[in-house]
Scaffold this active site. Sequence first.
Site, PDB file in Angstrom:
ATOM      1  N   THR A  21     -72.828 -34.119 -18.298  1.00  0.00           N
ATOM      2  CA  THR A  21     -74.079 -34.377 -17.592  1.00  0.00           C
ATOM      3  C   THR A  21     -75.264 -34.022 -18.835  1.00  0.00           C
ATOM      4  O   THR A  21     -76.074 -34.861 -18.818  1.00  0.00           O
ATOM      5  CB  THR A  21     -74.114 -33.496 -16.220  1.00  0.00           C
ATOM      6  OG1 THR A  21     -73.195 -33.752 -15.481  1.00  0.00           O
ATOM      7  CG2 THR A  21     -75.594 -33.978 -15.852  1.00  0.00           C
ATOM      8  N   LYS A  30     -75.276 -20.279 -20.235  1.00  0.00           N
ATOM      9  CA  LYS A  30     -76.001 -18.991 -19.867  1.00  0.00           C
ATOM     10  C   LYS A  30     -74.591 -18.005 -19.639  1.00  0.00           C
ATOM     11  O   LYS A  30     -74.620 -17.011 -19.825  1.00  0.00           O
ATOM     12  CB  LYS A  30     -76.476 -19.282 -18.315  1.00  0.00           C
ATOM     13  CG  LYS A  30     -75.442 -20.104 -17.521  1.00  0.00           C
ATOM     14  CD  LYS A  30     -76.502 -20.499 -16.268  1.00  0.00           C
ATOM     15  CE  LYS A  30     -75.947 -21.616 -15.827  1.00  0.00           C
ATOM     16  NZ  LYS A  30     -76.245 -22.999 -16.550  1.00  0.00           N
ATOM     17  N   GLY A  63     -73.102 -33.715  -4.448  1.00  0.00           N
ATOM     18  CA  GLY A  63     -73.100 -33.375  -5.938  1.00  0.00           C
ATOM     19  C   GLY A  63     -74.061 -32.177  -6.513  1.00  0.00           C
ATOM     20  O   GLY A  63     -73.966 -32.034  -7.449  1.00  0.00           O
ATOM     21  N   GLU A 106     -70.418 -27.965  -7.398  1.00  0.00           N
ATOM     22  CA  GLU A 106     -69.081 -28.507  -8.001  1.00  0.00           C
ATOM     23  C   GLU A 106     -67.782 -28.122  -7.342  1.00  0.00           C
ATOM     24  O   GLU A 106     -67.912 -27.532  -6.143  1.00  0.00           O
ATOM     25  CB  GLU A 106     -69.057 -27.415  -9.366  1.00  0.00           C
ATOM     26  CG  GLU A 106     -70.028 -27.944 -10.264  1.00  0.00           C
ATOM     27  CD  GLU A 106     -69.929 -27.001 -11.562  1.00  0.00           C
ATOM     28  OE1 GLU A 106     -68.971 -26.971 -12.136  1.00  0.00           O
ATOM     29  OE2 GLU A 106     -70.975 -26.174 -11.639  1.00  0.00           O
ATOM     30  N   ASP A 166     -73.711 -17.286 -11.241  1.00  0.00           N
ATOM     31  CA  ASP A 166     -74.486 -18.228 -12.069  1.00  0.00           C
ATOM     32  C   ASP A 166     -75.876 -17.512 -12.191  1.00  0.00           C
ATOM     33  O   ASP A 166     -76.460 -17.408 -13.088  1.00  0.00           O
ATOM     34  CB  ASP A 166     -74.450 -19.505 -11.623  1.00  0.00           C
ATOM     35  CG  ASP A 166     -75.447 -20.320 -12.327  1.00  0.00           C
ATOM     36  OD1 ASP A 166     -75.140 -20.838 -13.391  1.00  0.00           O
ATOM     37  OD2 ASP A 166     -76.659 -20.660 -11.787  1.00  0.00           O
ATOM     38  N   LYS A 211     -78.261 -15.544 -15.256  1.00  0.00           N
ATOM     39  CA  LYS A 211     -79.714 -15.769 -15.579  1.00  0.00           C
ATOM     40  C   LYS A 211     -80.644 -14.634 -15.545  1.00  0.00           C
ATOM     41  O   LYS A 211     -81.471 -14.465 -16.293  1.00  0.00           O
ATOM     42  CB  LYS A 211     -80.148 -17.136 -14.618  1.00  0.00           C
ATOM     43  CG  LYS A 211     -79.570 -18.338 -14.948  1.00  0.00           C
ATOM     44  CD  LYS A 211     -79.700 -19.067 -13.924  1.00  0.00           C
ATOM     45  CE  LYS A 211     -78.873 -20.531 -14.124  1.00  0.00           C
ATOM     46  NZ  LYS A 211     -78.808 -21.480 -12.790  1.00  0.00           N
ATOM     47  N   GLY A 233     -79.779 -30.312 -13.669  1.00  0.00           N
ATOM     48  CA  GLY A 233     -79.669 -31.634 -13.759  1.00  0.00           C
ATOM     49  C   GLY A 233     -79.681 -32.487 -14.969  1.00  0.00           C
ATOM     50  O   GLY A 233     -80.127 -31.628 -15.903  1.00  0.00           O
TER      51      GLY A 233
END
Lengths: 432, 432
Positions: free
Chosen positions: A16, A108, A190, A193, A204, A208, A305
């Site tokens: 992506t 990340k 979408g 995942e 995640d 960060k 995105g």
Amino acid sequence: MVQKKVLKVALLGLGTVGTGVYKVLRNQETEMMHKLGCEVKIVKILVRNLEKAAKKVEDSSILTNDWESIVSDPQIDLVIELMGGLSPAKEYITQALEAGKHVVTANKDLVAVAGKELLDTAQEHKVDFLFEAAVAGGIPIIRPLKQCLAGNHITEVMGIVNGTTNFILTKMTQEGMEFQEALDLATELGYAEADPTADIEGLDAGRKVAILASVAFHSRVVFGDVAIEGITKITATDIRYAKEMGCTIKLLGVTRNTEDGIEAYVNPMLIPSDHPLASVNDSYNAVFVHGDAVEDAMFFGRGAGELPTASAVVGDVFDIARNIQFNCCTRISCTCYKDFPIKKMEDTYNSYYLRLQAEDRCGVLAELTKIFAENQVSISEIVQKKTRSNGLAEIVVITSRVREGDFQTAVKFIRELKRVEKISALLRVYQK
Amino acid sequence: MVQKKVLKVALLGLGTVGTGVYKVLRNQETEMMHKLGCEVKIVKILVRNLEKAAKKVEDSSILTNDWESIVSDPQIDLVIELMGGLSPAKEYITQALEAGKHVVTANKDLVAVAGKELLDTAQEHKVDFLFEAAVAGGIPIIRPLKQCLAGNHITEVMGIVNGTTNFILTKMTQEGMEFQEALDLATELGYAEADPTADIEGLDAGRKVAILASVAFHSRVVFGDVAIEGITKITATDIRYAKEMGCTIKLLGVTRNTEDGIEAYVNPMLIPSDHPLASVNDSYNAVFVHGDAVEDAMFFGRGAGELPTASAVVGDVFDIARNIQFNCCTRISCTCYKDFPIKKMEDTYNSYYLRLQAEDRCGVLAELTKIFAENQVSISEIVQKKTRSNGLAEIVVITSRVREGDFQTAVKFIRELKRVEKISALLRVYQK
């Protein structure tokens, strides 16, 4: 000024974000010479499946599945790593840096554990290693912290840094969905995942937070330092109760630089509904920064995105192109020149929201308040919601700002009370 | 790497922001060497009143009222101009640049009219000229546009870029105050200056829009190119009606890069109350950016004030310090490499809100709608609010997205209608 007319780039990965970077660089073709004084050209793309990738690019001769042909090519100035994961990304990046190639990454997972090592390797070989896209996708945050806000002592960075969970919580808030229903919708659209673990368990966001803390406080914080809790236990009931109290539940990443160390955690929290973060909905991200000079600043936008993340990657690539033109690479590299301790979660202070089911008899509230008092937990609000059909009363307690360790001890004792059937929810309340 | 250990700075002006810069640089004393590899030291401060200024600094021997002693001092590397106004600020900055000194300024008045000239002079003398603080105070926006978002074709920048008017409109919205009452309160609390003209008439916002447009679209836009309207005619009635229609009135600066030129204007507009800008209240500022890659991004924070503005100034100073260390000054200078035409306001497209008083007889609505139709203005909503005690009906019209010129022609004809007593308000409605 070095007059390098073409900056040759290799892209690792054409998923992506890789596809996004390919598109954004094409869209900038006519601008580059004016903006940078040079052209940025993708000369190789490392992919696993050559055939599948061929459909995504104009000239399939730049595709390869041979890393060696990239790292050993002295013509390649810069490597953009978009494969994700720890390995072989780390080995590839290290080898690229050692070969004198600049590296831009959106990884990340890797930066949150090996950022220092990679920045050191870059510094040693006098090349740049940039990772704006690793935090909050398209939102400029790393560079603003390192440059624009460099005149501040930053004391807090907090915000919504995961789009998937924010989408899920938004649906639960706005449409009364339960967690599983909202997750299913996110998967269908979408936003989540196939394996959503890293998002919904807060991992995640935790990565960060580690990166943001390191950059903001000039002191290394790694993934393992961040206390993490996801959103899987959040129910529509808690969201409704929060709303009744004028609050919204958001998965917040919070990191603070306090006198006795750095706090860093991710968990679902109640925030007042009039706080700017409360209206950051769907898959949007937003990061709040508090500094001694700037006071409050917020950065809002698309946290993921294809094109938004590519925007951040290409911003880094262009910065390196300018550095090369002016022969000033490593102008801003590792900024962790301090070494603060990390505070244990039990030593942090927060206000808490506790929801439990207990026998609907007098005496329960007295028992609860006694345990809280004995553990230095003062109560700000206590509401007996209603008696359920099973004869149990639902009780919601909001505490004042208390030490986490004391609160957890109190909860341990409460769990042991005979009249308490179940602790249904335990959430923190964001307080500045 | 040039090992310059002390960067010597002269400050021009010791008003609110000057004092802030003095404080912020002191607060960063122990950090500088680590962050920048050098120390930044204020060695001279140009003031009008030496005696008054002496109370604000520790060592009054650095105060002077002699500009010559600064510009002719080869020891001084960098000048921070915080006097404001066009003259003598422009002459001083030009002389400093010509003398090989870097310049940082917060002077929007000057940058909005002479930005190109000053950037050219800086470029010619191979020094930096930075002005992050000229737009939206402490909020990082110039550097994000020039660097982080450099991979985008930016198509729109819009937002709330004046704190005084935002404070006034917030009070009118939240507490139902009329304009004058809210202005008086703003003056009392120090949010409005003794002469509030530049703020309430939209001039200050117009200057910021000119600078933002130039940076975002790579094409020079000056103050005179911006169509400007202030908030002095806004009434509590319009704010109430807007609210009834799900909107909030904000003074917006808007600039767009369209196929037939750049639009740039400042005026009070209705925006949907669920738009993130609608909840930017009090003296806060926020800037929205739309780019082809990043999509929407927003930057929020303090748009003015002693320390927030100083935060932006010191960010620029530190950036120059890094440039000097790495011998890469002018790494990013003027980025206006295009030359787009500026669109006339009459050629822009917006939706409009028109409030008028007319005789309460049938036939008036027919006359109105006929005039609109004849001028290609299609109506989206028309409401007859009520009949006043004077026998006049209040009518509110919301148009579809139409050409401003056509709408203004229609309004001209409506003004001439015998049955229309008065046009009470004419506002634009923000549409993406």
